[in-house]
Design an enzyme around this catalytic site. Structure first.
Site, mmCIF file in Angstrom:
data_model
loop_
_atom_site.group_PDB
_atom_site.id
_atom_site.type_symbol
_atom_site.label_atom_id
_atom_site.label_comp_id
_atom_site.label_asym_id
_atom_site.label_seq_id
_atom_site.Cartn_x
_atom_site.Cartn_y
_atom_site.Cartn_z
ATOM 1 N N SER A 1 11.230 0.215 -3.764
ATOM 2 C CA SER A 1 11.761 -0.368 -2.531
ATOM 3 C C SER A 1 11.081 -1.696 -2.214
ATOM 4 C CB SER A 1 11.586 0.608 -1.362
ATOM 5 O OG SER A 1 12.378 1.760 -1.559
ATOM 6 N N ASP A 2 9.779 -1.770 -2.418
ATOM 7 C CA ASP A 2 9.063 -3.025 -2.223
ATOM 8 C C ASP A 2 9.600 -4.113 -3.145
ATOM 9 O OD1 ASP A 2 7.192 -2.650 -0.159
ATOM 10 O OD2 ASP A 2 5.775 -1.650 -1.488
ATOM 11 N N PHE A 3 9.664 -3.804 -4.431
ATOM 12 C CA PHE A 3 9.963 -4.842 -5.406
ATOM 13 C C PHE A 3 11.437 -5.214 -5.431
ATOM 14 C CE2 PHE A 3 5.772 -3.539 -6.578
ATOM 15 C CZ PHE A 3 5.165 -4.725 -6.982
ATOM 16 N N GLY B 1 11.745 -7.708 -2.673
ATOM 17 C CA GLY B 1 11.222 -9.002 -3.094
ATOM 18 C C GLY B 1 12.194 -9.754 -3.985
ATOM 19 N N ASP C 1 6.735 1.571 1.248
ATOM 20 C CA ASP C 1 7.585 1.949 0.123
ATOM 21 C C ASP C 1 7.893 3.446 0.128
ATOM 22 O OD1 ASP C 1 8.680 1.083 -2.710
ATOM 23 O OD2 ASP C 1 7.559 2.934 -3.007
#
Length: 387
Positions: free
Chosen positions: A167-169, A172, A139
């Site tokens: 960025s991760d979420f 997802g 991230d």
């Protein structure tokens, strides 16, 4: 209420954040998400604190409503068990570096050969193709590369990342949205798809206002602290005993603010007549607003803003945000029992369908808790040497 994804099975081969978050979104809506983990420790987030009686609450927050199967994918017999699970599923989600699943002979080509309707979602830092496909990314590094960090923080301050792993979420979320869309297509046509969801692409995609500013003006956006590049007063302002956020984001709201705080003449001030004018002179406008707020407590300012219909908010810590009466009214915070019997709390699905939410229906799993349940034939789990 029937969960909309009941009857769909998802096999998740993911770790840490982006992939597990994607899988949890599907599980919350009723999909049977079977998480394949390495028997030697499982998802590395299992070791992240806070640890409650040996179980990670960080891990629990991203893995509720799932089942865990412990398989060593480098062992040929257990790899075949995993392939059988994927062949019988509707969805596979994986967030390994591109090429890893192929080398394990669990990639899209291997699965689609057995199940033409499979929806196979690969989440990675940079995508399945291109010069950076093999590079690792987290991230932090994707926030830096994507430009997010260039517009985060104070104008002349040191670089900082967004405090939430955005960025991760975001990736997802994009992955889950794409999977549900592809399931509709697969059910209609009998043909699945390989979804390529990258953190870099997702991070750039949610920056539509920033990239369009660059495309339209040729000028890079910059960090502005809490201010807005095209709107004012629209930021955080100091009061006598702290700060409030105020978003008087159009002409009507600005006029309402001016009336509420006894400064109606500001509406006619040439510097503040339009949104464009206010944005161009927002430094001067901020000084005026803070002069007004300097003699008032936050509670008084927020009450006056509410009465005037102007959006305003305290600067909450998470403990304060979660104690807000709106959170309680929506039922978003739920008790969560861990596999060890410890009862904690979690923030559940924020979604409602026809006024009803999606409560937690399965505790986050212990490592390998459901191996026998999902793979009842013990022979499938023997090592290739033993078999």
């Amino acid at each position: 209420m029937t969960r909309p994804l009941e009857g769909f099975r998802v096999v998740e081969v993911c770790h840490v954040a982006s992939g597990p978050f994607c899988g949890m979104l599907l599980a919350d809506l009723g999909a049977d998400v079977v998480k394949i983990e390495n028997p030697a420790g499982g998802d590395s987030m299992r070791s992240w604190p806070p640890i409650s009686d040996g179980y990670s609450e960080n891990f629990a927050s991203l893995n509720r409503n799932k089942r865990s199967v412990a398989l060593d994918l480098k062992d040929d017999g257990q790899r075949r068990t995993a392939l059988d699970l994927m062949a019988g599923a509707d969805v596979v989600v994986e967030n390994n570096r591109p090429g890893v699943m192929g080398r394990l002979r669990l990639g899209y080509q291997e699965v689609v050969a057995l199940n033409p309707a499979i929806v196979y979602c690969s989440i990675s830092a940079f995508g399945q193709e291109g010069p950076r496909r093999a590079e690792a990314g987290f991230d932090l590094t994707v926030q830096a590369m994507s430009g997010i960090m260039s517009v985060t923080g104070e104008r002349d301050g040191d670089p900082v990342k967004c405090g939430v792993p955005i960025s991760d979420f975001a990736t997802g979320l994009y992955g889950a949205f794409a999977i549900v869309s592809a399931l509709h297509q697969a059910r209609a046509t009998g043909r699945g798809v390989h979804i390529d969801a990258s953190m870099l692409g997702s991070s750039l995609a949610i920056a539509a206002l920033q990239t369009s500013q660059l495309f339209g003006s040729g000028v890079d956006p910059v960090a502005l602290g809490a201010a807005h590049p095209r709107n004012a007063p629209y930021e955080v302002f100091a009061c006598r005993d702290g700060h409030v956020a105020m978003a008087a984001g159009n002409d009507g709201l600005f006029a309402a603010f001016c009336r509420a705080f006894g400064r109606p003449e500001l509406v006619e001030d040439p510097r503040f007549v339009s949104t464009v004018d206010r944005a161009a002179h927002q430094g001067e406008l901020k000084r005026i607003v803070e002069d007004i707020f300097a003699t008032r407590d936050r509670s008084d300012v927020l009450e006056a803003l509410r009465d005037a219909g102007v959006p305003g908010s305290p600067l909450n810590k998470y403990s304060e945000a979660l104690d807000d009466p709106q959170v309680e009214a929506m039922g978003w915070v739920e008790p969560l029992e861990l596999p060890n019997g410890t009862v904690t709390r979690t923030f559940g699905s924020p979604l409602r369908f026809d006024g009803r939410g999606f409560p937690v229906y399965r505790h986050p799993p212990a490592l390998g808790e459901h191996t026998g349940e999902v793979c009842p034939d013990g022979a499938d789990l023997r090592s290739s040497e033993a078999s």
